[in-house]
Design an enzyme around this catalytic site. Structure first.
Site, PDB file in Angstrom:
ATOM      1  N   GLU A  80      25.454  39.566  46.890  1.00 42.34           N
ATOM      2  CA  GLU A  80      26.401  40.513  47.464  1.00 42.34           C
ATOM      3  C   GLU A  80      25.748  40.999  48.816  1.00 42.34           C
ATOM      4  OE1 GLU A  80      27.610  44.230  45.520  1.00 42.34           O
ATOM      5  OE2 GLU A  80      29.825  43.696  46.057  1.00 42.34           O
ATOM      6  N   LYS A 155      36.859  39.890  45.614  1.00 44.46           N
ATOM      7  CA  LYS A 155      36.357  40.900  44.497  1.00 44.46           C
ATOM      8  C   LYS A 155      37.396  41.743  44.121  1.00 44.46           C
ATOM      9  CE  LYS A 155      32.852  44.464  43.752  1.00 44.46           C
ATOM     10  NZ  LYS A 155      31.669  45.391  44.524  1.00 44.46           N
ATOM     11  N   CYS A 198      29.449  41.153  41.576  1.00 42.39           N
ATOM     12  CA  CYS A 198      28.687  42.717  41.291  1.00 42.39           C
ATOM     13  C   CYS A 198      29.515  43.500  40.182  1.00 42.39           C
ATOM     14  CB  CYS A 198      28.567  43.548  42.459  1.00 42.39           C
ATOM     15  SG  CYS A 198      27.530  44.840  42.346  1.00 42.39           S
TER      16      CYS A 198
END
Ligand SMILES: *[C@@H]1O[C@H](CO)[C@@H](O)[C@H](O)[C@H]1NC(C)=O
Length: 320
Positions: A80, A155, A198
């Protein structure tokens, strides 16, 4: 075309100060190793220290991708914020691009030139309404060995977290739009890859959905804070691997990005039994090469068929 090496399952280098460490085996040794080569494809899990300097970040990532390819990787995973980590909300937004911008074009060219698949985790992608709302997505992009974009996942869980006394205060939703949906696992030379980014790691619902849909490898390109990384990173990655019986590959940011932000590092590769295959450490940029042995995955799933033992959805919702 991938070429395989028959080293130990873990081939790890640390690119000290981002200097490229070249493979030092003699040609005759390489020949012997190739004859012994196994049939398992190699994946490369990278860690870098991005800053607001996009040019320097690209140069650093490119060196790691070249090094991984040289050592036989079929697919290379970048974390990321591989493109940059801004030092303010304004800077983060200013530096963002669309998928058609220069950054992704350069990576597409790199993939094509080296004939390697790339996972670009956490690209700052300008949203559809950028002109009016100045909002971005945090997008995980898969490029094939011809440089084509074959999958994009935006995300879904944004990091809005304030840990009192631990120096963690981030509000991703102040500039980022959450992705609307999961993305189907994508077939690659190392197996079927399911995409996360993440903070998504903390939501087993996502990993289980990807597993149900056929994922063999889960990926969590990350920029974990030092405090949350030290407490949770490895245990979460291993838990996701164990409960889904998938490989888990997690590229990571490491070290200090600018005066206000640092990351935990420890880019990690875990097998479907939960064993750590590679760990890039907490100090500096580097790359870990790991074999993705699908026989290990099949054996794990055969010996303990948790997916078959999983109950129907109504069982889990029976408490309301
Ligand atoms: C971001 O861009 C705006 C508009 O071009 C400019 O006024 C501002 O100074 C920039 N901020 C940073 C931190 O680069």
């Amino acid at each position: 075309m991938c070429f395989m090496l028959a080293f130990s399952p873990i081939l790890r280098t640390q690119a000290r100060g981002l200097q490229l460490h070249r493979f030092t085996g003699t040609p005759s040794l390489i020949g012997k190793l190739c004859r012994m080569s196994s049939t398992n494809p190699l994946a490369a899990v990278c860690q870098v220290t991005s800053t607001p300097d996009k040019e320097a970040n690209f140069a650093a990532c490119k060196r790691l991708v070249e090094q991984a390819k040289e050592r036989g990787a079929c697919m290379v995973f970048l974390p990321e914020g591989f493109d940059y980590i801004g030092s303010s909300r304004d800077e983060t937004l200013n530096l963002s691009e669309s998928m058609e911008g220069e950054t992704i074009s350069r990576y597409a060219e790199l993939a094509r030139k080296l004939e390697v698949w790339l996972s670009l985790g956490g690209f700052h992608e300008r949203g559809e309404n950028w002109e009016s709302d100045r909002r971005i997505y945090n997008s995980h992009i898969i490029l094939d060995a011809q440089g084509h974009i074959v999958s994009v996942y935006r995300k879904g869980h944004l990091f809005d977290v304030e840990l009192t006394g631990r120096g963690v205060s981030l509000k991703e939703s102040a500039f980022t739009v959450p992705g609307p949906a999961l993305t189907p696992a994508v077939q690659t030379p190392i197996g079927k890859v399911g995409l996360g980014v993440c903070y998504d790691l903390r939501f087993p619902e996502l990993s289980l959905a990807l597993r149900r849909q056929g994922a063999e490898i889960l990926t969590y390109p990350s920029a974990f804070t030092v405090a949350t990384g030290a407490a949770h990173w490895e245990v979460l990655l291993r838990a996701r691997a164990i409960e889904t019986q998938c490989f888990v590959l997690a590229a990571a940011q490491v070290g200090s990005h600018h005066a206000k932000r640092a990351s935990y590092g420890h880019a990690l590769a875990v097998d479907p039994w939960g064993t750590v295959l590679g760990d890039c450490g907490g100090a500096e940029a580097g790359v870990a090469l790991v074999q993705v042995d699908m026989q290990k995955l099949r054996d794990t799933r055969r010996d303990m068929p948790v997916e078959q033992h999983r109950r129907e959805a109504t069982f889990y919702s029976s408490l309301g």
